[in-house]
Design an enzyme around this catalytic site. Structure first.
Site, PDB file in Angstrom:
ATOM      1  N   SER A  95      45.594 -63.224  35.936  1.00  0.00           N
ATOM      2  CA  SER A  95      44.669 -64.313  35.641  1.00  0.00           C
ATOM      3  C   SER A  95      45.388 -65.658  35.773  1.00  0.00           C
ATOM      4  CB  SER A  95      44.073 -64.103  34.245  1.00  0.00           C
ATOM      5  OG  SER A  95      42.986 -64.966  34.017  1.00  0.00           O
ATOM      6  N   HIS A 127      37.911 -57.760  34.308  1.00  0.00           N
ATOM      7  CA  HIS A 127      39.035 -58.692  34.340  1.00  0.00           C
ATOM      8  C   HIS A 127      40.113 -58.218  33.369  1.00  0.00           C
ATOM      9  CE1 HIS A 127      40.819 -62.633  35.165  1.00  0.00           C
ATOM     10  NE2 HIS A 127      41.084 -62.730  33.871  1.00  0.00           N
TER      11      HIS A 127
END
Length: 306
Positions: free
Chosen positions: A144, A286
């Site tokens: 990320s 994610h």
């Protein structure tokens, strides 16, 4: 780790005009019984510190140190906030507070992502001195926001032999033009400290950018690069992440190496590992999982150790 590794806890201290910062580097070196140096994965941890528990009472797929050691890799990690805080503090603390010149900041002055990448290079400075580490075979990994920092660090510091960016999305591995999900305006509004002030000029104006993210990926060529996406991570936009790999591939070709080995995004859980740019689309959301780490190690076995 039942005798399979030697643990080292290193404090890297830096004195600047504005103060002192300390980056705490945790390192597990495989105990192979052989007089040889180990390749390593350096991870930029951007989640809770429990994920990098030095006593291994808490074990996390986010940083599976035992898996790395079992595959013959040293496992190194530091928390990004040791280098610079992950909140908008007016750039008064961390690396900015220690090293920024006095007075108003220029609109191209570095933000938090660049400071975390700087921290990775300082960890690399140490790893070059460690007698148990093969400094010519060190992979830099981030997830990320950490994946954005890994790409920036790998582009700037050619000592990293391999770079892996997981779910890094906007201003990471995903091209900005035509991107779905998170936009430049979104990321600048929510995280105004990540990038330079000048970047905000392009809020809602992606087509006016003089560059795009595939050019950042291309700066890593011809060193191996791995980009990972997830099927449910629409905010990062897997299609835009894979497109950046395709568009960066000519730079690899220019330097005598194949880029990504397909022009169409592969099916989920079907890694592309043959070229100088590796890629997979993991089923799920994610996150950074043991599946992702195993694929990074598979790719490193082929392209960094092979």
């Amino acid at each position: 780790m039942n005798g399979t590794a030697t643990r080292k806890r290193i404090e890297l201290s830096f004195d600047g005009p504005g103060g002192t910062i300390v980056i705490r580097l945790l390192l597990f070196v495989p105990s192979t019984g052989e007089p040889r140096k180990a390749p390593a994965f350096l991870f930029l941890c951007n989640r809770e510190r429990a994920h990098m528990d030095p006593d291994r009472r808490e074990r996390s797929g986010f940083w599976p140190a035992e898996d790395l050691v079992a595959r013959g890799y040293a496992a190194a990690v530091f928390h990004v906030e040791d280098a610079d805080p992950d909140y908008d503090d007016g750039f008064r603390n961390g690396a900015h507070g220690a090293f920024d010149p006095p007075g108003p900041r220029a609109d191209d002055a570095w933000g938090a992502i660049a400071a975390w990448a700087w921290g990775a290079s300082r960890a690399m400075d140490y790893l070059e001195t460690d007698p148990g580490i093969d400094a010519s075979r060190i992979a830099l990994v981030g997830h990320s926001r950490g994946g954005k920092a890994a790409l920036w660090g790998g582009a700037q510091d050619e000592r990293f032999a391999l770079v892996a960016s997981n779910n890094s999305g906007s201003t990471g591995a995903a091209i900005a033009r035509g991107k779905a999900g998170e936009t430049i305006a979104d990321i600048n509004r929510q995280f105004p400290h990540w990038f330079c002030e000048r970047y905000k000029r392009y809020n809602g104006k992606e087509d006016d950018l003089p560059v795009d993210q595939h050019q950042l990926l291309a700066l890593i060529a011809p060193r191996p690069l791995y980009v990972a996406s997830a099927t449910e991570d629409e905010w990062a936009d897997p299609e835009a992440e894979f497109m950046a790999c395709v568009l960066a591939s000519p730079a690899y070709g220019l330097l005598g190496r194949q880029g990504v080995s397909a022009e169409l995004r592969p099916a989920p859980d079907t890694p592309l590992t043959g070229g100088g740019i590796g890629y997979h689309l993991r089923t799920g959301g994610h996150d950074l999982t043991r599946y992702d780490w195993q694929r990074f190690m598979d790719y490193a076995d082929l392209h960094m150790r092979g």
